[in-house]
Design a protein around this motif. Structure first.
Motif, PDB file in Angstrom:
ATOM      1  N   UNK A   1      -6.091 -35.348 -29.964  1.00 47.02           N
ATOM      2  CA  UNK A   1      -6.488 -35.344 -28.562  1.00 47.02           C
ATOM      3  C   UNK A   1      -5.460 -34.613 -27.700  1.00 47.02           C
ATOM      4  N   UNK A   2      -4.183 -34.790 -28.017  1.00 52.81           N
ATOM      5  CA  UNK A   2      -3.144 -34.107 -27.260  1.00 52.81           C
ATOM      6  C   UNK A   2      -3.229 -32.591 -27.448  1.00 52.81           C
ATOM      7  N   UNK A   3      -3.325 -32.151 -28.692  1.00 52.62           N
ATOM      8  CA  UNK A   3      -3.258 -30.720 -28.962  1.00 52.62           C
ATOM      9  C   UNK A   3      -4.558 -29.995 -28.673  1.00 52.62           C
ATOM     10  N   UNK A   4      -5.679 -30.520 -29.152  1.00 52.08           N
ATOM     11  CA  UNK A   4      -6.937 -29.774 -29.103  1.00 52.08           C
ATOM     12  C   UNK A   4      -7.817 -30.110 -27.905  1.00 52.08           C
ATOM     13  N   UNK A   5      -7.457 -31.131 -27.149  1.00 52.88           N
ATOM     14  CA  UNK A   5      -8.230 -31.458 -25.966  1.00 52.88           C
ATOM     15  C   UNK A   5      -7.383 -31.230 -24.708  1.00 52.88           C
ATOM     16  N   UNK A   6      -6.434 -32.094 -24.428  1.00 58.16           N
ATOM     17  CA  UNK A   6      -5.632 -31.922 -23.216  1.00 58.16           C
ATOM     18  C   UNK A   6      -4.781 -30.653 -23.282  1.00 58.16           C
ATOM     19  N   UNK A   7      -4.072 -30.460 -24.391  1.00 61.69           N
ATOM     20  CA  UNK A   7      -3.181 -29.311 -24.511  1.00 61.69           C
ATOM     21  C   UNK A   7      -3.907 -27.982 -24.364  1.00 61.69           C
TER      22      UNK A   7
ATOM     23  N   UNK B   1       1.752 -23.898 -13.333  1.00 63.54           N
ATOM     24  CA  UNK B   1       2.843 -24.475 -14.112  1.00 63.54           C
ATOM     25  C   UNK B   1       3.049 -25.960 -13.794  1.00 63.54           C
ATOM     26  N   UNK B   2       2.698 -26.378 -12.579  1.00 60.17           N
ATOM     27  CA  UNK B   2       2.893 -27.783 -12.203  1.00 60.17           C
ATOM     28  C   UNK B   2       2.025 -28.705 -13.040  1.00 60.17           C
ATOM     29  N   UNK B   3       0.723 -28.434 -13.081  1.00 62.47           N
ATOM     30  CA  UNK B   3      -0.166 -29.301 -13.860  1.00 62.47           C
ATOM     31  C   UNK B   3       0.123 -29.158 -15.351  1.00 62.47           C
ATOM     32  N   UNK B   4       0.537 -27.965 -15.771  1.00 64.55           N
ATOM     33  CA  UNK B   4       0.855 -27.751 -17.182  1.00 64.55           C
ATOM     34  C   UNK B   4       2.058 -28.603 -17.596  1.00 64.55           C
ATOM     35  N   UNK B   5       3.132 -28.558 -16.819  1.00 71.20           N
ATOM     36  CA  UNK B   5       4.346 -29.280 -17.193  1.00 71.20           C
ATOM     37  C   UNK B   5       4.159 -30.795 -17.100  1.00 71.20           C
TER      38      UNK B   5
ATOM     39  N   UNK C   1       1.293 -32.329 -17.368  1.00 70.81           N
ATOM     40  CA  UNK C   1       0.378 -32.666 -18.445  1.00 70.81           C
ATOM     41  C   UNK C   1       1.083 -32.755 -19.788  1.00 70.81           C
ATOM     42  N   UNK C   2       2.033 -31.861 -20.030  1.00 73.36           N
ATOM     43  CA  UNK C   2       2.806 -31.913 -21.264  1.00 73.36           C
ATOM     44  C   UNK C   2       3.610 -33.210 -21.354  1.00 73.36           C
ATOM     45  N   UNK C   3       4.155 -33.642 -20.222  1.00 73.07           N
ATOM     46  CA  UNK C   3       4.903 -34.896 -20.200  1.00 73.07           C
ATOM     47  C   UNK C   3       3.994 -36.080 -20.522  1.00 73.07           C
ATOM     48  N   UNK C   4       2.787 -36.070 -19.976  1.00 73.50           N
ATOM     49  CA  UNK C   4       1.819 -37.125 -20.290  1.00 73.50           C
ATOM     50  C   UNK C   4       1.492 -37.128 -21.773  1.00 73.50           C
ATOM     51  N   UNK C   5       1.260 -35.968 -22.340  1.00 73.75           N
ATOM     52  CA  UNK C   5       0.915 -35.886 -23.752  1.00 73.75           C
ATOM     53  C   UNK C   5       1.999 -36.491 -24.638  1.00 73.75           C
ATOM     54  N   UNK C   6       3.262 -36.328 -24.263  1.00 77.41           N
ATOM     55  CA  UNK C   6       4.372 -36.840 -25.069  1.00 77.41           C
ATOM     56  C   UNK C   6       4.459 -38.363 -25.024  1.00 77.41           C
ATOM     57  N   UNK C   7       3.936 -38.968 -23.956  1.00 72.98           N
ATOM     58  CA  UNK C   7       4.112 -40.402 -23.755  1.00 72.98           C
ATOM     59  C   UNK C   7       2.827 -41.225 -23.842  1.00 72.98           C
ATOM     60  N   UNK C   8       1.681 -40.578 -24.041  1.00 74.21           N
ATOM     61  CA  UNK C   8       0.418 -41.304 -23.953  1.00 74.21           C
ATOM     62  C   UNK C   8       0.164 -42.220 -25.142  1.00 74.21           C
TER      63      UNK C   8
END
Length: 333
Positions: free
Chosen positions: A188-194, A207-211, A213-220
């Motif tokens: 889900x992190x890589x193929x959906x949100x990422x 870049x704001x939503x990207x960065x 979003x990356x932080x969310x992916x690491x902690x979800x």
């Protein structure tokens, strides 16, 4: 005799007007081709209907409104009716992905979907899909029955391979990457949100939503503690435009973006589906609610808000950013 059915208005992944056509190539990995390409002819659709479709006469060909990416047509014959979608700009891979999804749902023998019959290339470019024509009723049907039937599909449709699907397909007109993974959170992190975050960065330089979003992916992963996740067959794009009912009132779901995933991800378009209490009550009687369901609900909506942002523009950015910011406030880094 080919089953008589009618598919009415077609819709693609939005509560609002049409998305653009494909902007990115769709990759293919699956070696099998269950929907064999038709041999080239002046009219391969007519040819199939009059041979493998068992008809001897095409009585009428009628356009059907409502589609925003493809042309939809009804073919009435002496043995029943067929529903045909064509696209003059896109090759058969998009329709093959749809057909494989419809076939997978159809084979669960749970909720009603149009049976796919044929995918092929048009001689002047583009592609087509021929499927069952379902006669719709006058309403969207009973929500309680819809919830139960959908849960039955999720319970019956499981994959031993993991999370993903046999081919990449599309969510609206955005490619949906379905590379198999044994881990749901990773998938889900890589193929959906990422993937959606990368599109937003590429398209808008956001870049704001990207960065964030990356932080969310690491902690979800914290949102999934104590949860048992099985790879269930999902429709993948379940909003009101893709839900209808047959003439006898049974629920019918259309235009899938299928893959095997966490069953809760099916509710990611609930903000545009109108699911009520009776729907969820019936669903959870078959597929019991897992701990933390309410905390994960917005996470699955985020994928679709990001997709709408990429398809339709900044009107959806605030909803996506709000979800990301809310999670970043409650999750431990």
């Amino acid at each position: 005799m080919v089953p008589l059915l009618q598919v009415g208005a077609l819709s693609f992944s939005s509560c609002f007007p049409s998305p653009r056509l494909h902007r990115y190539p769709l990759s293919r990995r699956h070696p099998s081709k269950p929907f064999t390409m038709a041999a080239k002819s002046d009219d391969p659709i007519r040819e199939w209907i009059l041979t493998e479709g068992k008809a001897t006469e095409i009585k009428r060909i009628s356009p059907i409104g409502g589609g925003c990416i493809n042309l939809a047509t009804r073919y009435d014959t002496d043995t029943g009716s067929f529903f045909v979608k064509t696209n003059r700009s896109i090759g058969p891979s998009m329709f093959e992905g749809e057909a494989l999804g419809l076939k997978a749902m159809y084979e669960t023998k749970t909720i009603r979907v149009p049976q796919p019959f044929k995918v092929g290339a048009l001689p002047q470019g583009g592609s087509y899909i021929i499927m069952e024509y379902i006669e719709f009723g006058s309403s969207r049907g009973n929500q309680s029955i819809l919830g139960r039937k959908l849960a039955e599909m999720h319970k019956a449709g499981k994959s031993a391979t993991g999370f993903g699907f046999h081919v990449d397909n599309t969510i609206g007109s955005t490619p949906q990457i379905n590379t198999w993974s044994s881990e749901w959170i990773e998938f889900y992190a890589e193929h959906r949100l990422g993937y959606q975050l990368k599109l937003a960065m590429k398209q808008y330089g956001d870049s704001t939503i990207y960065e964030k979003g990356q932080s969310l992916m690491k902690n979800m992963g914290q949102l999934f503690e104590g949860v048992v996740i099985e790879p269930c067959l999902l429709h993948g794009d379940l909003w009101s435009g893709n839900i209808n009912s047959g003439r006898s009132g049974e629920p019918v779901i259309l235009d899938p973006a299928c893959y095997y995933g966490h069953n809760e991800a099916e509710f990611g378009m609930s903000w545009c589906a109108g699911f009520g209490a009776s729907f969820y009550n019936s669903y959870f009687e078959v597929m019991p609610k897992q701990p933390g369901f309410e905390k994960r609900r917005d996470l699955y909506m985020l994928y679709h808000y990001l997709n709408h942002y990429n398809l339709f523009g900044s009107g959806y950015r605030s909803s996506a950013m709000s979800i990301i910011d809310n999670y970043l406030r409650i999750l431990k880094s």
